[in-house]
Write an enzyme that holds these catalytic residues in place. Structure first.
Site, PDB file in Angstrom:
ATOM      1  N   LYS A   4       0.881  -1.110   0.079  1.00 58.23           N
ATOM      2  CA  LYS A   4      -0.017   0.096  -0.027  1.00 58.23           C
ATOM      3  C   LYS A   4       1.108   1.323   0.088  1.00 58.23           C
ATOM      4  CE  LYS A   4      -3.688   2.275   2.572  1.00 58.23           C
ATOM      5  NZ  LYS A   4      -4.562   1.989   3.733  1.00 58.23           N
ATOM      6  N   LYS A  13      -2.203  -1.541  -3.780  1.00 55.44           N
ATOM      7  CA  LYS A  13      -3.289  -0.237  -3.661  1.00 55.44           C
ATOM      8  C   LYS A  13      -2.333   1.136  -3.769  1.00 55.44           C
ATOM      9  CE  LYS A  13      -5.994   1.852  -0.426  1.00 55.44           C
ATOM     10  NZ  LYS A  13      -6.703   1.999   0.839  1.00 55.44           N
TER      11      LYS A  13
HETATM   12  C1  PBG Z   1      -7.867   3.339   5.734  1.00 54.61           C
HETATM   13  C2  PBG Z   1      -8.004   3.166   4.334  1.00 54.61           C
HETATM   14  C3  PBG Z   1      -7.650   4.322   3.477  1.00 54.61           C
HETATM   15  C4  PBG Z   1      -8.332   3.677   2.036  1.00 54.61           C
HETATM   16  C5  PBG Z   1      -8.615   2.362   2.388  1.00 54.61           C
HETATM   17  N1  PBG Z   1      -8.328   2.158   3.687  1.00 54.61           N
HETATM   18  C6  PBG Z   1      -7.070   5.617   3.476  1.00 54.61           C
HETATM   19  C7  PBG Z   1      -5.700   5.745   3.630  1.00 54.61           C
HETATM   20  O1  PBG Z   1      -4.769   4.913   3.767  1.00 54.61           O
HETATM   21  O2  PBG Z   1      -5.584   7.068   3.819  1.00 54.61           O
HETATM   22  C8  PBG Z   1      -8.361   4.207   0.661  1.00 54.61           C
HETATM   23  C9  PBG Z   1      -9.310   4.074  -0.002  1.00 54.61           C
HETATM   24  C10 PBG Z   1      -9.490   4.831  -1.164  1.00 54.61           C
HETATM   25  O3  PBG Z   1      -8.852   5.694  -1.589  1.00 54.61           O
HETATM   26  O4  PBG Z   1     -10.443   4.364  -2.150  1.00 54.61           O
HETATM   27  N2  PBG Z   1      -6.548   2.655   6.325  1.00 54.61           N
END
Ligand code: PBG
Length: 335
Positions: A208, A261
């Site tokens: 991520k 992601k």
């Molecule tokens: C939180 C989380 C996030 C997303 C999914 N889970 C936000 C982040 O890490 O700031 C992002 C999902 C999206 O942008 O569609 N842990």
């Protein structure tokens, strides 16, 4: 004749266009998109008793707990069978304690959804929507003033285990830790097994990245960090080799599904994870990827359905088996 003469330098027995007629195209297609590959994110909000549209994500809403089942039924009607549940709690504190409360917003919603629908229910396991400071774990002393100090890694692991167990007890079919805390998959696996949930798989947000494409989601889920950013736990967008090491650690700790992601700006990483492992690969087509297509379509610059379809197809082509996407319902309707 000069035109003909040039042809003699080419092998004109090979003509790829032969396989592009309408009749043969479907037979030679390498990648298919189907509703069964898609996971639809659903936002349940304990601070409201009516549905609230999410401005930055057209077509999506935060729904109160008593609308969660109705919301999931809408998803199921399109042919999408899996959902990812995100919660907005009624209150936040330093430790994010509403994240593992048995009467928390996700736990309540999941209890209703699993009792009343056949959806496959995946839950986001993270603290950022539940902490008053908006970070994905317990804060170091003095973190507000020192940008190098943010989340205490090992102390956060126990909390993530508690959250996952509380979700499994509520009936979640799968848990998806998204905090990028070192050791989170192993800690959650141990906690789940110790509580009798050895059958619940873990889909790890394994690679991520610290991405500006999460902007619209942070509005949707009210989870923006109150200070600083997530650079000290989420990955540097510049690093693909590091993604290899990240993913390997999650595999060693027992991750069942490996997620990358965001999706579109990181298709090289999706392809690399596909190449390196036999595990199912998931890709999260995030809020910013959704919002930008909507914005361009609003201006009449792009055809929304076509670019959405092509985007999801490309994510599958890169090697993803599962795609989390805010387009899930629209695309399933179109398939
Ligand atoms: C939180 C989380 C996030 C997303 C999914 N889970 C936000 C982040 O890490 O700031 C992002 C999902 C999206 O942008 O569609 N842990």
């Amino acid at each position: 004749m000069p035109l003909r003469a040039t042809h003699q330098h080419m092998d004109m027995t090979r003509r790829p266009r032969r396989l592009r007629t309408d009749g043969v195209r479907p037979l030679v297609r390498e990648t298919e998109l189907s509703a069964s590959d898609l996971i639809a994110p659903v936002f349940v909000d304990a601070t409201t008793d009516e549905r609230v549209p999410i401005e930055t994500m057209p077509g999506h809403e935060r729904v109160p707990v008593d609308q969660a089942v109705a919301r999931v039924e809408e998803v199921l009607e399109t042919g999408v069978e899996a959902i990812m549940v995100f919660g907005i709690p009624e209150s936040k504190d330093e430790r994010g304690s509403r994240a593992w409360a048995s009467d928390g917003v996700v736990q309540e919603a999941v209890r209703h959804i699993t009792a009343e629908t056949d959806a496959y229910v995946i839950t986001d396991v993270c603290l950022c929507e539940y902490t008053s400071h908006g970070h994905c774990g317990l804060l170091e002393e003095g973190a507000q003033d020192d940008p190098v100090l943010t989340v205490r890694n090992d102390e956060t692991l126990d909390l993530l285990g508690n959250i996952a167990v509380s979700h499994a007890r509520a009936g979640a079919d799968m848990v998806a830790p998204s905090g990028m805390i070192d050791g989170m998959v192993g800690a959650i696996r141990e906690a789940l097994d110790a509580d009798g949930h050895s059958e619940v798989p873990i889909m790890s947000y394994a690679a991520k990245f610290e991405s500006a494409f999460y902007g619209p989601f942070r509005d949707a889920a009210d989870g923006a960090p109150a200070f600083g950013d997530r650079r000290h736990y989420q990955m540097d967008p510049a690093n693909a080799r590091e993604a290899r090491r990240e993913v390997e650690l999650d595999v060693e700790q027992g991750a069942d599904v490996l997620m990358v992601k965001p999706a579109l700006p990181y298709l090289d990483v999706v392809a690399q994870v596909r190449e390196d492992w036999d595990h199912p690969v998931a890709a999260y087509n995030v809020s910013g990827e959704y919002a930008m297509l909507h914005a361009a379509a609003d201006k009449g610059w792009l055809q929304l359905g076509d670019v959405a379809y092509e985007s999801l197809l490309s994510i599958k082509r890169a090697g993803a088996d599962l795609v989390l996407t805010y387009f899930a319902e629209d695309i399933a309707d179109r398939l």
